[in-house]
Design an enzyme around this catalytic site. Structure first.
Site, PDB file in Angstrom:
ATOM      1  N   HIS A 261      -6.040  -3.503   4.402  1.00 52.15           N
ATOM      2  CA  HIS A 261      -5.844  -2.679   5.597  1.00 52.15           C
ATOM      3  C   HIS A 261      -6.837  -1.535   5.586  1.00 52.15           C
ATOM      4  O   HIS A 261      -7.139  -0.985   4.533  1.00 52.15           O
ATOM      5  CB  HIS A 261      -4.410  -2.133   5.656  1.00 52.15           C
ATOM      6  N   ASP A 312       1.043  -8.781   8.588  1.00 55.06           N
ATOM      7  CA  ASP A 312       0.936 -10.175   9.015  1.00 55.06           C
ATOM      8  C   ASP A 312       1.329 -11.168   7.932  1.00 55.06           C
ATOM      9  O   ASP A 312       1.577 -12.337   8.230  1.00 55.06           O
ATOM     10  CB  ASP A 312      -0.504 -10.467   9.481  1.00 55.06           C
TER      11      ASP A 312
HETATM   12  N1  COA Z   1      -9.315 -10.511   1.054  1.00 50.56           N
HETATM   13  C1  COA Z   1     -10.262 -10.296   0.120  1.00 50.56           C
HETATM   14  N2  COA Z   1     -10.925  -9.137   0.013  1.00 50.56           N
HETATM   15  C2  COA Z   1     -10.623  -8.170   0.857  1.00 50.56           C
HETATM   16  C3  COA Z   1      -9.636  -8.332   1.852  1.00 50.56           C
HETATM   17  C4  COA Z   1      -8.981  -9.552   1.924  1.00 50.56           C
HETATM   18  N3  COA Z   1      -8.053  -9.762   2.841  1.00 50.56           N
HETATM   19  N4  COA Z   1      -9.552  -7.208   2.563  1.00 50.56           N
HETATM   20  C5  COA Z   1     -10.431  -6.356   2.047  1.00 50.56           C
HETATM   21  N5  COA Z   1     -11.092  -6.947   1.023  1.00 50.56           N
HETATM   22  C6  COA Z   1     -12.128  -6.341   0.205  1.00 50.56           C
HETATM   23  C7  COA Z   1     -13.464  -6.568   0.863  1.00 50.56           C
HETATM   24  O1  COA Z   1     -14.080  -7.746   0.439  1.00 50.56           O
HETATM   25  C8  COA Z   1     -14.230  -5.333   0.465  1.00 50.56           C
HETATM   26  O2  COA Z   1     -14.644  -5.492  -0.875  1.00 50.56           O
HETATM   27  P1  COA Z   1     -16.107  -4.970  -1.337  1.00 50.56           P
HETATM   28  O3  COA Z   1     -16.073  -3.484  -1.102  1.00 50.56           O
HETATM   29  O4  COA Z   1     -16.187  -5.399  -2.745  1.00 50.56           O
HETATM   30  O5  COA Z   1     -17.085  -5.654  -0.418  1.00 50.56           O
HETATM   31  C9  COA Z   1     -13.156  -4.245   0.464  1.00 50.56           C
HETATM   32  O6  COA Z   1     -11.933  -4.927   0.202  1.00 50.56           O
HETATM   33  C10 COA Z   1     -13.058  -3.495   1.782  1.00 50.56           C
HETATM   34  O7  COA Z   1     -12.885  -4.473   2.814  1.00 50.56           O
HETATM   35  P2  COA Z   1     -13.397  -4.329   4.300  1.00 50.56           P
HETATM   36  O8  COA Z   1     -13.461  -5.661   4.959  1.00 50.56           O
HETATM   37  O9  COA Z   1     -14.641  -3.493   4.316  1.00 50.56           O
HETATM   38  O10 COA Z   1     -12.214  -3.486   4.927  1.00 50.56           O
HETATM   39  P3  COA Z   1     -12.026  -3.150   6.457  1.00 50.56           P
HETATM   40  O11 COA Z   1     -11.269  -1.885   6.474  1.00 50.56           O
HETATM   41  O12 COA Z   1     -13.308  -3.199   7.199  1.00 50.56           O
HETATM   42  O13 COA Z   1     -11.141  -4.360   7.009  1.00 50.56           O
HETATM   43  C11 COA Z   1      -9.249  -5.730   7.299  1.00 50.56           C
HETATM   44  C12 COA Z   1      -9.750  -4.309   7.038  1.00 50.56           C
HETATM   45  C13 COA Z   1      -7.752  -5.667   7.543  1.00 50.56           C
HETATM   46  C14 COA Z   1      -9.919  -6.288   8.553  1.00 50.56           C
HETATM   47  C15 COA Z   1      -9.570  -6.604   6.060  1.00 50.56           C
HETATM   48  O14 COA Z   1      -8.791  -6.144   4.971  1.00 50.56           O
HETATM   49  C16 COA Z   1      -9.305  -8.080   6.317  1.00 50.56           C
HETATM   50  O15 COA Z   1     -10.200  -8.787   6.805  1.00 50.56           O
HETATM   51  N6  COA Z   1      -8.070  -8.583   6.010  1.00 50.56           N
HETATM   52  C17 COA Z   1      -7.742  -9.954   6.287  1.00 50.56           C
HETATM   53  C18 COA Z   1      -7.328 -10.128   7.741  1.00 50.56           C
HETATM   54  C19 COA Z   1      -6.002  -9.495   8.013  1.00 50.56           C
HETATM   55  O16 COA Z   1      -5.029  -9.694   7.311  1.00 50.56           O
HETATM   56  N7  COA Z   1      -5.940  -8.727   9.114  1.00 50.56           N
HETATM   57  C20 COA Z   1      -4.735  -8.090   9.570  1.00 50.56           C
HETATM   58  C21 COA Z   1      -4.777  -6.621   9.329  1.00 50.56           C
HETATM   59  S1  COA Z   1      -3.217  -5.862   9.648  1.00 50.56           S
END
Ligand code: COA
Length: 376
Positions: A261, A312
């Site tokens: 998140h 989710d």
């Molecule tokens: N699975 C694996 N790694 C994850 C992850 C996940 N679901 N969510 C975050 N990470 C890791 C990223 O790879 C990144 O690692 P790094 O710094 O080594 O590259 C770090 O955590 C930060 O992730 P990032 O994508 O930059 O965070 P964000 O704030 O931009 O995105 C979300 C937030 C929610 C979009 C992201 O966590 C995600 O894609 N989750 C899966 C989809 C999901 O469940 N969405 C519903 C949200 S309520």
């Protein structure tokens, strides 16, 4: 002169506006609606939360009855919308059908250009009510069944279940869905709510804003994650497969759906009650397998990546145990969140300035213009 500031990618950490509707305390894992902790609001019905987010306070009995009555009265959806659903919902993405159906409501007798708070609340309640009717109709058509009319004596969640399943739900099922709707009703400036407020800020109408928000919610990084979670669990298939599956996915640097998140640094406060609901429902229907796979995956994600489950993750197995098709999960999310979108639209109108950021141009400059006849 406006001073230019470069925002981080994804607007991370940028406060774009004030809101009195909901607060996500990412450090302490707390979610507040209008001053009340979400854990306590789980004792309320979705209808009470409608009143809270639209009027800023919890209703007394008389006020609640008025809201319940409006929501019941507004359930009917025009025939041309139901015909569209009947013809197109079987084979198309349910969020696309929901988006287009809501958009079609623009031709109804709403005074969409009247931005007075009372008018917006009245259209908003009508849209909240009709979204549930549309969601139920999409469910029916996807299951090859006839669309059913609403039942006035039932509450919002129970009526949705009755309309989608064709039988009056037990109180416990309706109460579970009601609690899930409460948990999903609002969540500060998430992507779809921000989208909704950007559209509102140009003084566009409420239906345009909600339609745009539905488009944003559909994506798998946002609301679409609940459907993606169930697909992932079905792909994993067995508890014994969880570790090898996760090792491979992480080696490919895949995002694991239902985890992570932007704001919560600790467990998402909505994940805990949803996990409890998922366990109860899985036991109740005698199929604990998907819950067990989820629990294993959750533990391994925490161990290997230090990343927690989000809203989710356990909503997926909760809805699955309740017999709802995975493709419908995001529609149910929208059915709850439409309330937040309405409330944010009204709040945006109270102190509006068009949202118009700037971009940093990285394309070429000074190219020689050629008339079309001379272009190769
Ligand atoms: N699975 C694996 N790694 C994850 C992850 C996940 N679901 N969510 C975050 N990470 C890791 C990223 O790879 C990144 O690692 P790094 O710094 O080594 O590259 C770090 O955590 C930060 O992730 P990032 O994508 O930059 O965070 P964000 O704030 O931009 O995105 C979300 C937030 C929610 C979009 C992201 O966590 C995600 O894609 N989750 C899966 C989809 C999901 O469940 N969405 C519903 C949200 S309520």
């Amino acid at each position: 002169m406006v001073k230019l500031v470069i925002a981080p990618k994804g607007l991370a950490g940028i406060i774009v506006s004030e809101t009195g509707l909901s607060h996500v305390d990412g450090e302490n894992g707390k979610l507040i609606y209008c001053g009340y902790d979400i854990e306590e609001l789980l004792n309320c019905s979705y209808e009470e939360i409608c009143y809270l987010l639209l009027y800023g306070e919890l209703p007394n009995q008389g006020q609640l009855e008025i809201i319940e009555d409006i929501l019941k009265t507004e359930r009917v959806v025009p025939k041309f919308v139901l015909d569209f659903i009947a013809n197109k919902a079987k084979k198309n993405h349910p969020m696309a059908i929901l988006r287009s159906s809501i958009s079609m409501l623009s031709v109804m007798d709403y005074d969409l250009e009247n931005m007075s708070e009372n008018n917006l609340k009245s259209i908003g309640l009508s849209l909240i009510s009709k979204t549930a009717t549309i969601a139920a109709a999409i469910c029916r058509v996807r299951n090859g069944l006839k669309i059913l009319p609403p039942k006035r004596k039932l509450g919002h969640a129970a009526n949705f279940l009755q309309m989608s399943k064709g039988e009056q739900p037990e109180d416990i099922i309706a109460r579970t869905l009601d609690a899930a709707l409460v948990l999903h009703a609002d969540h500060s400036f998430n992507a779809s709510t921000f989208t909704n407020r950007v559209v509102a800020s140009s003084l566009s109408d409420l239906i345009s804003s909600i339609t745009a928000a539905i488009g944003s919610l559909k994506g798998s990084l946002h609301g679409g994650a609940n459907t993606a979670v169930m697909k992932m669990l079905l792909e994993i298939g067995e508890v014994k497969n969880v570790k090898p599956w996760l090792d491979q996915a992480l080696a490919r640097k895949d995002k694991i759906m239902g985890f992570g998140h932007r704001v919560y640094k600790v467990l998402d406060p909505r994940a805990k009650p949803l996990k409890q609901m998922s366990k109860e429902w899985s036991e109740r229907v005698g199929n604990i397998k998907w819950f067990n796979i989820s629990e294993n995956l959750e533990a391994l994600m925490r161990e290997k990546k230090g990343i927690n489950a989000n809203v989710d993750f356990y909503s997926a197995t909760t809805y699955y145990a309740m017999g709802i098709q995975p493709e419908m999960f995001t529609v149910i999310f929208a059915m709850a969140r439409v309330l937040g979108w309405v409330a944010h639209y009204i709040e945006q109108m109270q102190d509006n300035r068009i949202m118009r950021p700037v971009s940093s141009y990285i394309g070429p400059k000074g190219k020689l213009f050629m008339p079309i006849q001379k272009r190769k």
